[in-house]
Enzyme design. Structure first.
Site, short mmCIF file in Angstrom:
data_model
loop_
_atom_site.label_atom_id
_atom_site.label_comp_id
_atom_site.label_asym_id
_atom_site.label_seq_id
_atom_site.Cartn_x
_atom_site.Cartn_y
_atom_site.Cartn_z
N HIS A 37 -4.43 6.05 6.84
CA HIS A 37 -4.50 4.92 5.92
C HIS A 37 -3.88 3.62 6.44
O HIS A 37 -3.90 2.61 5.74
CB HIS A 37 -3.78 5.30 4.62
CG HIS A 37 -4.49 4.87 3.38
ND1 HIS A 37 -5.20 3.69 3.27
CD2 HIS A 37 -4.60 5.47 2.17
CE1 HIS A 37 -5.71 3.58 2.06
NE2 HIS A 37 -5.37 4.64 1.37
N PHE B 265 -16.67 -2.29 -19.24
CA PHE B 265 -15.53 -2.88 -19.93
C PHE B 265 -14.93 -4.04 -19.15
O PHE B 265 -13.88 -4.57 -19.52
CB PHE B 265 -14.43 -1.82 -20.15
CG PHE B 265 -14.86 -0.63 -20.95
CD1 PHE B 265 -15.80 -0.74 -21.97
CD2 PHE B 265 -14.31 0.62 -20.70
CE1 PHE B 265 -16.19 0.36 -22.71
CE2 PHE B 265 -14.69 1.74 -21.43
CZ PHE B 265 -15.64 1.60 -22.44
N LYS B 266 -15.60 -4.38 -18.02
CA LYS B 266 -15.12 -5.42 -17.11
C LYS B 266 -13.73 -5.07 -16.55
O LYS B 266 -12.83 -5.90 -16.48
CB LYS B 266 -15.10 -6.80 -17.80
CG LYS B 266 -16.47 -7.25 -18.27
CD LYS B 266 -16.45 -8.68 -18.76
CE LYS B 266 -17.82 -9.09 -19.30
NZ LYS B 266 -18.89 -8.96 -18.29
N LYS C 104 -16.80 -0.06 -15.67
CA LYS C 104 -17.20 -1.41 -15.26
C LYS C 104 -17.80 -2.19 -16.43
O LYS C 104 -17.71 -3.42 -16.47
CB LYS C 104 -18.19 -1.33 -14.10
CG LYS C 104 -17.56 -0.95 -12.77
CD LYS C 104 -18.58 -0.97 -11.64
CE LYS C 104 -17.94 -0.70 -10.30
NZ LYS C 104 -18.93 -0.72 -9.19
N PRO D 279 -12.53 0.28 -11.80
CA PRO D 279 -12.36 1.74 -11.90
C PRO D 279 -11.08 2.23 -11.24
O PRO D 279 -10.41 3.14 -11.75
CB PRO D 279 -13.61 2.29 -11.20
CG PRO D 279 -14.64 1.21 -11.36
CD PRO D 279 -13.85 -0.07 -11.26
N ASP D 280 -10.73 1.63 -10.10
CA ASP D 280 -9.51 2.05 -9.40
C ASP D 280 -8.27 1.75 -10.25
O ASP D 280 -7.40 2.61 -10.43
CB ASP D 280 -9.42 1.35 -8.05
CG ASP D 280 -8.18 1.77 -7.26
OD1 ASP D 280 -8.13 2.93 -6.82
OD2 ASP D 280 -7.27 0.95 -7.11
#
Length: 338
Positions: free
Chosen positions: A226, A318-319, A316, A322-323
């Site tokens: 990472h 809901f604007k 999405k 997701p993260d």
């Protein structure tokens, strides 16, 4: 002391199963071949940009996807990239033993890439070499699983054990990526998740940019390092691998008689085993790393859960990101529990 990366930094994906139930080397060869195609898209700058609300993302991060390694050091680790032009080999690990094979017939000609069938031949060779080799070899992969300052000390111990070890490690670190050909066949969700997350510790090199993992039953996944990028490039790579694999034929040896197969194999350079040499100090380091790895594995509980109530589309709508949504859900769950 700074923490280990295997459990606390690296991430993993489990791939969808291939409904054609391919053999281990057939699926591995196809995934490797497709990864080489994706790498070429990056090299030629023909990979279409990622988009967000009709705006293109900067794609600079993709150059760290291949031929990069995290290298343990003091007082901090470094991330080192190796030239694409001169490093076209893949590192393969099986039974704790490391091998490399070149992916080009002609090093100076990028278009001379091995076909999926030729890659499959090389992987079959490596499997046989590893399975037929009953000698005791130092499990150097386990050295990448401990605390980072300990990894740095063990790296020095590895190099001190024998002069050739440094050159062998350079081959691993400069490779395009690592391919793990595991001898296990995980079936349950927990077995599969743990195998992609940490495996046995010895048949991995967790400091590599990413590792493709293919199991004896044909299941597959990926483990990513990472430090130089988030999961956006690797998730797109994995989506490419899965989607393109379903659209193409699997490599096989049907239609080739023994003479044709021999001719095909004889045109390929034999894979090179990386024969690491040990010492009393290195043996001690490996023993300690193995004990640390075992303790850390046993300290982690894993209960995979598949949630099918809704997905990123609803979030999405809901604007919301997701993260960010999932991150907040985790914090809320922890708050309510504790």
């Amino acid at each position: 002391m700074f923490s280990q990366s295997t459990f606390y930094v690296n991430y993993y994906f489990g791939f969808q199963d291939d409904t054609r139930t391919p053999t281990q080397t057939a699926r591995a060869a196809q995934l490797v071949s497709l990864a080489l195609e994706f790498r070429q898209l990056i090299i030629t700058r023909t990979l279409t940009p990622d988009m967000a609300r009709n705006a293109p993302f900067c794609m600079n991060m993709y150059k760290y996807l291949f031929n990069y390694s995290r290298i343990a050091g003091s007082p901090s680790d470094t991330a080192v990239g190796f030239p694409y032009e001169t490093n076209n080999h893949v590192c393969v690990v099986r039974n704790g033993k490391f091998y490399i094979f070149e992916t080009l017939h002609l090093p100076s000609k990028p278009s001379s890439v091995l076909s999926p069938r030729e890659i499959m031949i090389q992987l079959e060779r490596i499997k046989k070499m590893a399975d037929d080799d009953h000698s005791t070899v130092p499990e150097i992969g386990i050295l990448s699983t401990t605390q980072r300052d300990q990894v740095a000390r063990d790296r020095a111990t590895l190099f001190e054990a024998h002069a050739s070890n440094k050159a062998h490690m350079a081959k691993i670190e400069s490779s395009m990526f690592v391919l793990c050909l595991d001898s296990t066949s995980p079936s349950t969700s927990e077995e599969f998740s743990r195998a992609c997350w940490h495996g046995d510790g010895a048949s991995r090199w967790f400091d590599k940019c990413f590792q493709l993992i293919v199991f004896a039953n044909g299941r597959a996944g990926m483990n990513g390092e990472h430090s130089k990028m988030d999961a956006t490039p690797t998730s797109r790579l994995c989506r490419f691998l899965i989607d393109e694999a379903q659209a193409r034929n699997l490599p096989d040896f049907r239609g080739l008689d023994a003479e044709d197969l021999y001719e095909c194999a004889s045109a390929l350079d034999k894979p090179e085993p990386l024969r690491f040499m040990t010492s009393a100090s290195l043996d001690t380091a490996i023993t300690n790393a193995r004990a640390y790895f075992k303790t850390t594995v046993e300290a982690h509980e894993m209960v995979p859960t598949e949630f099918k109530g809704y997905g990123k589309g609803l979030i999405k709508s809901f604007k919301m990101s997701p993260d960010a949504y999932v991150q907040m859900a985790l914090q809320l769950a922890y708050y309510r529990k504790h």
